[in-house]
Every structure is written in structure tokens, then in C-alpha cells.
Design a protein around this motif. Sequence first.
Motif, short mmCIF file in Angstrom:
data_model
loop_
_atom_site.label_atom_id
_atom_site.label_comp_id
_atom_site.label_asym_id
_atom_site.label_seq_id
_atom_site.Cartn_x
_atom_site.Cartn_y
_atom_site.Cartn_z
N SER A 124 46.74 62.52 -42.22
CA SER A 124 46.92 61.16 -41.88
C SER A 124 47.88 60.69 -40.65
O SER A 124 47.69 59.86 -40.03
CB SER A 124 47.22 60.35 -42.93
OG SER A 124 48.31 60.52 -43.50
N GLY A 125 48.97 61.67 -40.39
CA GLY A 125 49.64 61.28 -39.43
C GLY A 125 49.76 61.86 -38.13
O GLY A 125 50.51 62.54 -37.46
N LEU A 154 53.59 62.76 -37.71
CA LEU A 154 54.17 63.74 -38.59
C LEU A 154 54.46 65.02 -38.42
O LEU A 154 53.13 65.74 -37.87
CB LEU A 154 53.64 63.25 -40.06
CG LEU A 154 53.57 61.85 -40.62
CD1 LEU A 154 52.73 61.87 -41.85
CD2 LEU A 154 55.05 61.22 -40.57
N ASP A 165 42.31 61.70 -43.83
CA ASP A 165 42.40 61.50 -42.48
C ASP A 165 40.95 61.09 -41.93
O ASP A 165 39.87 61.66 -42.39
CB ASP A 165 42.53 62.80 -41.73
CG ASP A 165 42.10 62.62 -40.18
OD1 ASP A 165 42.99 61.83 -39.35
OD2 ASP A 165 41.46 63.39 -39.72
N THR A 202 47.26 62.27 -47.46
CA THR A 202 46.93 63.05 -46.45
C THR A 202 45.20 62.78 -45.96
O THR A 202 44.80 63.68 -45.23
CB THR A 202 46.85 64.58 -46.94
OG1 THR A 202 46.26 64.99 -48.10
CG2 THR A 202 48.37 64.92 -47.03
N LEU A 215 59.26 62.05 -38.57
CA LEU A 215 58.27 60.91 -38.20
C LEU A 215 58.62 60.77 -36.64
O LEU A 215 59.74 60.53 -36.10
CB LEU A 215 58.44 59.73 -38.93
CG LEU A 215 57.79 58.48 -38.33
CD1 LEU A 215 56.08 58.61 -38.05
CD2 LEU A 215 58.14 57.07 -39.00
N CYS A 220 49.37 57.09 -43.23
CA CYS A 220 50.50 57.77 -42.82
C CYS A 220 51.66 57.48 -43.33
O CYS A 220 52.65 58.00 -43.57
CB CYS A 220 50.61 57.66 -41.13
SG CYS A 220 51.77 58.24 -40.26
N ASN A 234 50.89 66.80 -37.80
CA ASN A 234 49.72 65.83 -38.43
C ASN A 234 49.68 65.45 -39.85
O ASN A 234 49.54 64.30 -40.22
CB ASN A 234 48.26 65.96 -37.78
CG ASN A 234 48.27 66.26 -36.36
OD1 ASN A 234 49.08 65.72 -35.77
ND2 ASN A 234 47.39 67.30 -35.96
#
Length: 292
Positions: free
Chosen positions: A14-15, A19, A215, A213, A140, A195, A11
Motif C-alpha cells: 500500500s505504500g 514505505l 494495494d 498491505t 516512511l 499506507c 512499497n
Amino acid sequence: MKIRVPASSANLGSGFDALGLALALYDEVEVEPAGSGLTVSVTGEGADSVATDASHLVVRALRAGAERLGLELPGIVLRCANAVPHARGLGSSAAAIVAGVAAAYGLAGRDLDADALQLAAEFEGHADNVAASLLGGLVLAWREGSRYRAMRFEPHPDLRPVALVPAGRSATAETRGLLPDRVPHADAAFAAARCALAVAAITAEPDLLLAATEDRLHQDYRESAWPATMRVVRALRESGVAATVSGAGPTVLALTTDGKLPDVDLTGFTARELAVARTGVTVTGGHHKGQR
């Protein structure tokens, strides 16, 4: 045959579910074919709690891989030396799955390929952690229909992650249950931008890590599962450190460029600076020698 597989953090703020970052903390597994039966021994993390029968995750992944590859494997001797903490958000289950899949490929004399990622991700239910353990570096991950895909990126050489590991555990299934079915369109747009920015920040522009980063999709919704974790995340971010919840928590991952943390209250957490694992799972011995 010996398999060495890194931990991972998913994660990265943000991912969410996209990620993953491989971390230089390794589980090591030795696998030996046998004429019949199953012998499993475990030392290190989880030695007093994980199964030592056919339900062991490495065994299940190994047998699934062997079946997929058409490999006959009547018996197995498995020795696990675990360093990745269990149920802390550092990819211990993904590491076990990748170890089993890699062992199957090694015993079959095959190089790891896209089908190895597919098999591992099917076990895990998502690809971010397993892709990081397979490929190393920053990954990714995404899905195209039923197919899992991943792309590897080389993290910036100055990146020095610090994991803040608590004694308490968390479960991915429990924390996922706290997420809403829908989020505001503005939050989805925000997450998409951040992301993409995170890939740029981690690979090329570490000065952007704090913004990259941030979120809005998952961490605040799951705060009730780990309030102490979010307290530390917020304290570090207010001090300018790109801190995130690692995977399903409760570990905090701080993405720094110097390995140093500000003077904030870290009661209940143990800080461990972990280098980025720039190489994924390695397999030596047996029919196969090499790495992914």
C-alpha cells in the motif's frame, strides 16, 4: 574502509513510493584511496555483468558524494562483494548508491546526515529504498519540494519477512511505464488509509498486516510485466499471508510472524527468510568508524 549495506523492499503493497523495509542481506564494499586511476573488482551478484569502469554505480555515487563534500579523490580502488540480487526488486541499485555515498562521507571523516539521504535519493529518483538502506528498519519517505525526507520506525520484533526470488529480472523504468497517469479518487483514498495502517501494522499490530498491505495503486497495473509474481501474491494473500510485490518486482515479499508459508504453488521462486535489518549502512576503517 569497509561499507556494509542492507537490501531493501519498497512499497510494501500500500505504500507506493513511500514505505521501505531494510532486509538482512548485505552488499559489502571495500574502498581505498589511490594516487590516481580507478580499479574496480566485483564478486557475487552481478560479477559477470556490471561495469568495472567509471560508470559503476558505487563509483559514480562515491565521486558525487566527494564533490558535494569538497573531498579530493584522485584515485580509487574498489572491491565489491555483492549478495543482493540485481533487478529483482530488492534494492540492489539503492544499496550501491548508499555504499558510494557512505564511502564518500567516511573518507571525508563525516557522519551521515540528511544531505546523504538527499544525494542518494537524487541518484535513485525516489527515497524509499535508499532511506531503508541508510537508516535500517521501516522507513516512511516523502518529498518537500526538491528535498527528500525520511522517518525511521522500529518494526515489530515478531516480523519475519520471506522473500520469494525468481530467476527472471525486472527493470523499474519499464514497470513504471505501465502505471496510469491518474487513478480513481476512491483508490487514492483507499491507498492513503492502508499506507497509514501499514506503519501501525509493521510496528505494533502484525495481525493487521494482510489488510494493511492491500494495494490499488500499482501492482495490478503492472501485472503484464510479471504475471507469475502476481499469481504468487494472490495465492498467498488468499491463504492469509500479507504478500506484496517487492519494489519493481519480480520478487514477492511475504510479511509473516513465523517465517512459514502455506502450501501454494511457488514454482520458479526460491524462498529466503530474511530478517529485518534493524541497522542501516555501516562504515568501518579509514577516517571514520560508526553506523547510521
